[in-house]
Design a protein around this motif. Structure first.
Motif, PDB file in Angstrom:
ATOM      1  N   GLU A  26      -4.239  -5.108  -5.403  1.00  0.00           N
ATOM      2  CA  GLU A  26      -3.010  -4.341  -5.577  1.00  0.00           C
ATOM      3  C   GLU A  26      -2.452  -3.895  -4.232  1.00  0.00           C
ATOM      4  O   GLU A  26      -1.260  -4.052  -3.951  1.00  0.00           O
ATOM      5  CB  GLU A  26      -3.265  -3.127  -6.477  1.00  0.00           C
ATOM      6  N   VAL A  27      -3.307  -3.354  -3.379  1.00  0.00           N
ATOM      7  CA  VAL A  27      -2.866  -2.890  -2.059  1.00  0.00           C
ATOM      8  C   VAL A  27      -2.364  -4.067  -1.220  1.00  0.00           C
ATOM      9  O   VAL A  27      -1.285  -3.993  -0.617  1.00  0.00           O
ATOM     10  CB  VAL A  27      -4.006  -2.137  -1.327  1.00  0.00           C
ATOM     11  N   ILE A  28      -3.104  -5.154  -1.192  1.00  0.00           N
ATOM     12  CA  ILE A  28      -2.719  -6.316  -0.380  1.00  0.00           C
ATOM     13  C   ILE A  28      -1.420  -6.926  -0.898  1.00  0.00           C
ATOM     14  O   ILE A  28      -0.523  -7.260  -0.117  1.00  0.00           O
ATOM     15  CB  ILE A  28      -3.866  -7.346  -0.350  1.00  0.00           C
ATOM     16  N   PHE A  29      -1.298  -7.070  -2.220  1.00  0.00           N
ATOM     17  CA  PHE A  29      -0.090  -7.657  -2.799  1.00  0.00           C
ATOM     18  C   PHE A  29       1.138  -6.809  -2.479  1.00  0.00           C
ATOM     19  O   PHE A  29       2.161  -7.319  -2.025  1.00  0.00           O
ATOM     20  CB  PHE A  29      -0.244  -7.813  -4.312  1.00  0.00           C
ATOM     21  N   LEU A  30       1.046  -5.507  -2.737  1.00  0.00           N
ATOM     22  CA  LEU A  30       2.195  -4.637  -2.488  1.00  0.00           C
ATOM     23  C   LEU A  30       2.560  -4.616  -1.011  1.00  0.00           C
ATOM     24  O   LEU A  30       3.732  -4.693  -0.660  1.00  0.00           O
ATOM     25  CB  LEU A  30       1.917  -3.219  -2.998  1.00  0.00           C
ATOM     26  N   ARG A  78      -6.010  -0.239   3.170  1.00  0.00           N
ATOM     27  CA  ARG A  78      -4.962   0.784   3.183  1.00  0.00           C
ATOM     28  C   ARG A  78      -3.722   0.139   3.794  1.00  0.00           C
ATOM     29  O   ARG A  78      -3.809  -0.486   4.850  1.00  0.00           O
ATOM     30  CB  ARG A  78      -5.440   1.953   4.033  1.00  0.00           C
ATOM     31  N   CYS A  79      -2.589   0.284   3.139  1.00  0.00           N
ATOM     32  CA  CYS A  79      -1.341  -0.265   3.664  1.00  0.00           C
ATOM     33  C   CYS A  79      -0.567   0.852   4.354  1.00  0.00           C
ATOM     34  O   CYS A  79      -0.319   1.892   3.755  1.00  0.00           O
ATOM     35  CB  CYS A  79      -0.505  -0.865   2.533  1.00  0.00           C
ATOM     36  N   VAL A  80      -0.204   0.616   5.610  1.00  0.00           N
ATOM     37  CA  VAL A  80       0.574   1.587   6.372  1.00  0.00           C
ATOM     38  C   VAL A  80       1.953   0.983   6.603  1.00  0.00           C
ATOM     39  O   VAL A  80       2.084  -0.091   7.193  1.00  0.00           O
ATOM     40  CB  VAL A  80      -0.107   1.927   7.711  1.00  0.00           C
ATOM     41  N   ILE A  81       2.976   1.670   6.106  1.00  0.00           N
ATOM     42  CA  ILE A  81       4.352   1.198   6.194  1.00  0.00           C
ATOM     43  C   ILE A  81       5.121   2.162   7.091  1.00  0.00           C
ATOM     44  O   ILE A  81       5.223   3.354   6.783  1.00  0.00           O
ATOM     45  CB  ILE A  81       5.007   1.139   4.796  1.00  0.00           C
ATOM     46  N   SER A  92       4.782  -3.182   8.442  1.00  0.00           N
ATOM     47  CA  SER A  92       3.748  -2.776   7.490  1.00  0.00           C
ATOM     48  C   SER A  92       2.521  -3.598   7.791  1.00  0.00           C
ATOM     49  O   SER A  92       2.608  -4.745   8.229  1.00  0.00           O
ATOM     50  CB  SER A  92       4.204  -2.996   6.046  1.00  0.00           C
ATOM     51  N   GLN A  93       1.367  -2.981   7.573  1.00  0.00           N
ATOM     52  CA  GLN A  93       0.114  -3.684   7.835  1.00  0.00           C
ATOM     53  C   GLN A  93      -1.015  -3.078   7.042  1.00  0.00           C
ATOM     54  O   GLN A  93      -0.985  -1.926   6.664  1.00  0.00           O
ATOM     55  CB  GLN A  93      -0.214  -3.672   9.329  1.00  0.00           C
ATOM     56  N   ILE A  94      -2.006  -3.930   6.794  1.00  0.00           N
ATOM     57  CA  ILE A  94      -3.236  -3.473   6.142  1.00  0.00           C
ATOM     58  C   ILE A  94      -4.155  -2.949   7.231  1.00  0.00           C
ATOM     59  O   ILE A  94      -4.416  -3.641   8.212  1.00  0.00           O
ATOM     60  CB  ILE A  94      -3.934  -4.621   5.391  1.00  0.00           C
TER      61      ILE A  94
END
Length: 95
Positions: A26-30, A78-81, A92-94
């Motif tokens: 979910e995190v990677i896809f979004l 964790r996705c940081v936008i 944005s990056q994981i």
């Protein structure tokens, strides 16, 4: 009795691994949807569809930072936008 206990522990482990993997996906896809130039409104709309993850919005000197996280991944995914001062994704990056 021990055999039943081991079976229950293995079942719980399998269930946890399945949920961990779904949370990770979910995190990677979004995060993959948030390319440079996407509006903050679009980002928030998409993040609100997350079933297993939560996000926070932080003020930064150059705009805002949105962090998408999931407790099931223990912070490993964790996705940081980064949102610029005009309300668009800068990156944005994981993490």
């Amino acid at each position: 009795m021990q055999g039943a206990l081991y079976s229950i522990l293995i079942l719980l482990l399998v269930i946890f691994v399945i949920f961990f993997n779904e949370a990770r996906k979910e995190v990677i896809f979004l995060c993959g949807n948030f390319t440079k130039g996407v509006s903050k409104t679009s980002v928030i709309t998409q993040l609100n569809t997350a079933e297993l993850s939560t996000y926070i919005i932080q003020e930064t000197p150059s705009g805002e930072r949105i962090v998408l996280d999931n407790m099931l991944t223990f912070g490993l995914y964790r996705c940081v936008i980064e949102i610029d001062d005009v309300g668009r994704v800068a990156q944005s990056q994981i993490n």
